[in-house]
Scaffold this active site. Structure first.
Site, PDB file in Angstrom:
ATOM      1  N   LYS A  17      86.082 150.363  34.078  1.00  0.00           N
ATOM      2  CA  LYS A  17      86.363 150.746  35.578  1.00  0.00           C
ATOM      3  C   LYS A  17      85.330 150.252  36.219  1.00  0.00           C
ATOM      4  O   LYS A  17      85.396 150.073  37.536  1.00  0.00           O
ATOM      5  CB  LYS A  17      85.855 152.505  35.028  1.00  0.00           C
ATOM      6  CG  LYS A  17      87.217 152.778  34.915  1.00  0.00           C
ATOM      7  CD  LYS A  17      86.891 154.393  34.854  1.00  0.00           C
ATOM      8  CE  LYS A  17      85.707 154.951  34.059  1.00  0.00           C
ATOM      9  NZ  LYS A  17      86.316 155.313  32.421  1.00  0.00           N
ATOM     10  N   LEU A  19      83.469 147.491  36.093  1.00  0.00           N
ATOM     11  CA  LEU A  19      84.040 145.716  37.035  1.00  0.00           C
ATOM     12  C   LEU A  19      84.901 145.397  38.118  1.00  0.00           C
ATOM     13  O   LEU A  19      84.364 145.241  38.912  1.00  0.00           O
ATOM     14  CB  LEU A  19      84.582 144.913  35.989  1.00  0.00           C
ATOM     15  CG  LEU A  19      83.491 144.172  35.107  1.00  0.00           C
ATOM     16  CD1 LEU A  19      84.553 143.089  33.477  1.00  0.00           C
ATOM     17  CD2 LEU A  19      82.536 143.246  35.756  1.00  0.00           C
ATOM     18  N   LYS A 186     104.336 148.472  27.644  1.00  0.00           N
ATOM     19  CA  LYS A 186     105.107 149.540  27.947  1.00  0.00           C
ATOM     20  C   LYS A 186     104.166 150.301  28.799  1.00  0.00           C
ATOM     21  O   LYS A 186     102.657 150.353  29.286  1.00  0.00           O
ATOM     22  CB  LYS A 186     104.552 150.254  26.286  1.00  0.00           C
ATOM     23  CG  LYS A 186     105.575 149.812  25.715  1.00  0.00           C
ATOM     24  CD  LYS A 186     106.122 150.734  25.226  1.00  0.00           C
ATOM     25  CE  LYS A 186     107.528 150.158  24.109  1.00  0.00           C
ATOM     26  NZ  LYS A 186     108.571 150.165  24.609  1.00  0.00           N
ATOM     27  N   THR A 187     104.680 151.439  29.620  1.00  0.00           N
ATOM     28  CA  THR A 187     103.871 152.577  30.763  1.00  0.00           C
ATOM     29  C   THR A 187     103.859 153.806  30.241  1.00  0.00           C
ATOM     30  O   THR A 187     103.204 154.630  30.815  1.00  0.00           O
ATOM     31  CB  THR A 187     105.513 151.834  31.587  1.00  0.00           C
ATOM     32  OG1 THR A 187     106.168 153.127  31.554  1.00  0.00           O
ATOM     33  CG2 THR A 187     105.862 150.763  32.320  1.00  0.00           C
ATOM     34  N   LYS A 188     104.322 154.491  29.790  1.00  0.00           N
ATOM     35  CA  LYS A 188     104.438 155.496  28.298  1.00  0.00           C
ATOM     36  C   LYS A 188     102.972 155.970  28.900  1.00  0.00           C
ATOM     37  O   LYS A 188     102.637 157.125  28.710  1.00  0.00           O
ATOM     38  CB  LYS A 188     104.903 155.392  27.593  1.00  0.00           C
ATOM     39  CG  LYS A 188     105.734 156.907  27.073  1.00  0.00           C
ATOM     40  CD  LYS A 188     107.020 157.861  28.070  1.00  0.00           C
ATOM     41  CE  LYS A 188     107.833 157.514  27.126  1.00  0.00           C
ATOM     42  NZ  LYS A 188     109.058 158.044  28.816  1.00  0.00           N
ATOM     43  N   CYS A 380      59.456 141.206  27.977  1.00  0.00           N
ATOM     44  CA  CYS A 380      59.230 142.464  27.230  1.00  0.00           C
ATOM     45  C   CYS A 380      57.932 142.197  26.404  1.00  0.00           C
ATOM     46  O   CYS A 380      57.529 142.122  25.670  1.00  0.00           O
ATOM     47  CB  CYS A 380      59.990 144.141  27.881  1.00  0.00           C
ATOM     48  SG  CYS A 380      58.919 145.635  27.539  1.00  0.00           S
ATOM     49  N   MET A 383      57.200 139.594  24.615  1.00  0.00           N
ATOM     50  CA  MET A 383      56.239 138.829  25.359  1.00  0.00           C
ATOM     51  C   MET A 383      54.783 139.412  24.441  1.00  0.00           C
ATOM     52  O   MET A 383      54.274 138.824  23.729  1.00  0.00           O
ATOM     53  CB  MET A 383      55.733 139.401  26.340  1.00  0.00           C
ATOM     54  CG  MET A 383      54.171 139.382  27.265  1.00  0.00           C
ATOM     55  SD  MET A 383      53.956 140.281  28.668  1.00  0.00           S
ATOM     56  CE  MET A 383      52.599 139.529  29.545  1.00  0.00           C
ATOM     57  N   HIS A 513      61.610 143.480  33.012  1.00  0.00           N
ATOM     58  CA  HIS A 513      63.152 142.995  32.485  1.00  0.00           C
ATOM     59  C   HIS A 513      63.327 141.742  33.845  1.00  0.00           C
ATOM     60  O   HIS A 513      64.231 142.580  34.972  1.00  0.00           O
ATOM     61  CB  HIS A 513      63.513 144.147  32.810  1.00  0.00           C
ATOM     62  CG  HIS A 513      63.015 144.855  31.318  1.00  0.00           C
ATOM     63  ND1 HIS A 513      63.633 143.924  29.733  1.00  0.00           N
ATOM     64  CD2 HIS A 513      62.443 145.701  30.595  1.00  0.00           C
ATOM     65  CE1 HIS A 513      62.948 145.007  29.625  1.00  0.00           C
ATOM     66  NE2 HIS A 513      62.363 146.107  29.677  1.00  0.00           N
ATOM     67  N   GLU A 515      65.844 139.989  34.020  1.00  0.00           N
ATOM     68  CA  GLU A 515      67.301 139.481  33.694  1.00  0.00           C
ATOM     69  C   GLU A 515      67.593 141.430  34.606  1.00  0.00           C
ATOM     70  O   GLU A 515      69.272 140.596  35.688  1.00  0.00           O
ATOM     71  CB  GLU A 515      67.746 140.219  32.240  1.00  0.00           C
ATOM     72  CG  GLU A 515      67.709 141.245  31.593  1.00  0.00           C
ATOM     73  CD  GLU A 515      66.575 141.517  31.037  1.00  0.00           C
ATOM     74  OE1 GLU A 515      65.258 140.670  31.177  1.00  0.00           O
ATOM     75  OE2 GLU A 515      65.719 142.553  29.989  1.00  0.00           O
TER      76      GLU A 515
HETATM   77  N1  GLN Z   1      58.116 149.159  23.158  1.00  0.00           N
HETATM   78  C1  GLN Z   1      57.903 148.506  24.075  1.00  0.00           C
HETATM   79  C2  GLN Z   1      56.375 149.215  24.994  1.00  0.00           C
HETATM   80  O1  GLN Z   1      57.108 150.274  25.632  1.00  0.00           O
HETATM   81  C3  GLN Z   1      58.496 147.284  25.224  1.00  0.00           C
HETATM   82  C4  GLN Z   1      59.484 147.906  25.655  1.00  0.00           C
HETATM   83  C5  GLN Z   1      60.155 147.186  26.000  1.00  0.00           C
HETATM   84  O2  GLN Z   1      60.704 146.545  25.581  1.00  0.00           O
HETATM   85  N2  GLN Z   1      61.318 147.175  27.153  1.00  0.00           N
HETATM   86  O3  GLN Z   1      55.908 148.963  25.860  1.00  0.00           O
END
Ligand code: GLN
Length: 538
Positions: A17, A19, A186-188, A380, A383, A513, A515
């Protein structure tokens, strides 16, 4: 005036849904319309922030600091429109608001009920914080027939009834299975699901049929007849090889055309599908593979690192390579098997995380990547683990650790108020865990001549955060003297945002983050650069 499109799901969950909604939003946006996407989740948590990724998959963080459903990530990746706090609501949040009001006496004298109080609050949410959008697409989580989603379905039924002059469009996404044994489609199940929806007063206008193979016209006619929709409104969505084919597939099925026709609108611009064709081609035809090891706790669950997986794919698109994720359970890594586990990977990524389990495996693998000069990207928690590894093995601080994991350690990572008693505190608490982290977009400045400064091509960045603990800034000199540079800092210089290693091909840890901000059409520079480094190592 905004036009509302409601997307419900039937037969089974996980049909896509999110996507489908995101693809439709892209098609409408690229035809010149302003679009907003929203998600209504029927569970009782106030937000998914406190749920385990095993339960719910990734928690997606918005610029304005909301912890939301991962579908908002799809919305952003497809439309490039930043989602807001007001774009995700849960039953828990609705009840929380209502119960607070009840205690204040706002409903004095009345019985507080699902209808009208809960449904009214849902309707308020649907209309809230909308300015000049042409379309608001609201996805309702769960599957028709679930007890939990009933108030939401009732609310959208009422909403459409309340706004007759500005009619709403109902899209229902169902499964149309193919039975191998009888070689039949099947459409059911679709018929039953629509029957269920109609029993609560919602007649779908468009039915999107998810199927393994194309649906013959005869079967489409059957769905049209039994479900009371025109045959042009029976849209098939055959499984695609990459999710980025979805906008192309819905365009070929004329979903956007039917939606505009329903609202008596015409395209203001011609849809531009070239960028999607280009990335789909790269993704499907790429021969060169780059293996990236992802060492984490939730590697078995496909959705746990959704945005991260997508961002790595985007980095691959930028470098014309196919990124193959080698998911390694951090619990299983030890000093002995590490070489074997990592030897076929050209890059190591440690994603965000919480808690003690698996930390040793993460630290051991970072140690291996540091010494053997394998490109390393720590995000996060990743790191934080890299900084601890360096403190233990290079600075020789034996009990270096994070107070999240061990209160008696030497705090390399801790709550800022643990070492910055007189500084400005911006920390939440450890006792109330919901929504109290450092959340959302924060600014960081990048050091002149650093690797990240070159990668970002700017000295100021904004990235999304979701963490409670920070790297101890007081140890900066000690780290930097030995080669771990704090190359990104918060504007007040109190919070280390990025660390990078000198004399290493690519070793970067970020407290945020990245990403969440990567898009298939505009990959995040850190992911592009990381994949480039991994490609060079091959
Ligand atoms: N647990 C770590 C913190 O709270 C890292 C959190 C995370 O990776 N999003 O700082």
């Amino acid at each position: 005036m905004a036009r509302y499109i409601f997307v419900t799901g039937g037969v089974v969950s996980s049909l896509g849904k999110g996507l489908s909604s995101a693809s439709l939003a892209y098609l409408l946006k690229s035809q010149g319309y302003k679009v907003r996407l929203r998600k209504m989740d029927p569970y009782l948590n106030i937000d998914p922030g406190t749920m385990s990724p095993f339960q719910h998959g990734e928690v997606f963080v918005t610029d304005d600091g909301a912890e939301t459903d991962l579908d908002l990530g799809h919305y952003e990746r497809f439309t490039n429109v930043s989602a807001k706090k007001t774009d995700n609501i849960t039953t828990g949040k609705i009840y929380n608001d209502i119960l607070k009001k009840e205690r204040k006496g706002d409903y004095l004298g009345k019985t507080v009920q699902v209808i009208p109080h809960v449904t009214d609050r849902i309707k308020e949410f649907i209309k809230s914080d909308i300015t000049n959008e042409d379309f608001v697409i609201c996805e309702i989580g769960g599957t028709v027939g679930d007890i939990e989603s009933l108030p939401f379905l009732e609310a959208i039924r009422q909403f459409s009834n309340d706004n007759k002059t500005n009619k709403s469009l109902f899209i229902h996404l169902t499964l149309v299975p193919y039975l191998k044994s009888s070689d039949e489609i099947k459409t059911k199940p679709t018929q039953h699901s629509v029957k269920e929806l109609r029993s609560i007063g919602i007649q779908p206008d468009i039915i999107i049929c998810r199927c393994e193979r194309s649906i013959p016209v005869s079967q489409k006619k059957k769905i049209s007849l039994f479900c009371n929709v025109s045959i042009q409104h029976v849209i098939e969505t055959v499984d695609v090889k990459t999710i980025y084919e979805a906008p192309l597939s819905f365009f070929n099925q004329k979903l956007d055309k039917q939606v505009l026709k329903f609202f008596d609108l015409k395209p203001k611009k011609i849809v531009d599908l070239k960028p999607w064709k280009k990335i789909t081609n790269i993704l499907l035809k790429n021969k060169q593979k780059v293996n990236i090891a992802v060492v984490g706790k939730y590697v078995d669950l496909k959705d746990a690192y959704k945005s991260l997986d997508e961002a790595l794919t985007h980095g691959g698109i930028e470098n014309n390579v196919d990124v193959n994720l080698v998911r390694i359970e951090s619990d299983k890594l030890n000093k002995i098997n590490i070489k074997k586990e990592l030897k076929n990977s050209s890059g190591l990524l440690i994603p965000g995380g919480f808690g003690q389990r698996g930390t040793l495996g993460k630290i051991n693998s970072i140690n291996y990547a540091r010494i053997h000069k394998i490109p390393f990207f720590g995000i996060c928690f990743g790191m934080q683990m890299a900084v601890i590894e360096f403190a233990k093995n290079v600075l020789k601080i034996k009990n270096a650790g994070s107070t999240e994991l061990d209160k008696k350690c030497f705090p390399i990572i801790g709550l800022i108020n643990e070492w910055n008693k007189n500084g400005r505190l911006m920390k939440g608490t450890e006792s109330d865990l919901g929504g109290t982290m450092r959340l959302g977009s924060y600014n960081a400045k990048l050091r002149h001549n650093s690797l990240v400064r070159k990668i970002y091509k700017t000295s100021n960045i904004d990235e999304r955060h979701r963490h409670r603990y920070e790297v101890n800034v007081n140890l900066r000199k000690r780290f930097e003297n030995k080669g771990l540079i704090f190359s990104g800092m918060s504007p007040d210089n109190k919070l280390p945002e990025i660390v990078e290693l000198k004399d290493h091909p690519w070793f970067v840890g970020v407290q945020f983050h990245p990403e969440f901000k990567s898009r298939p059409l505009t990959p995040h520079p850190l992911f592009s650069s990381f994949i480039k480094a991994a490609k060079l190592r091959k």
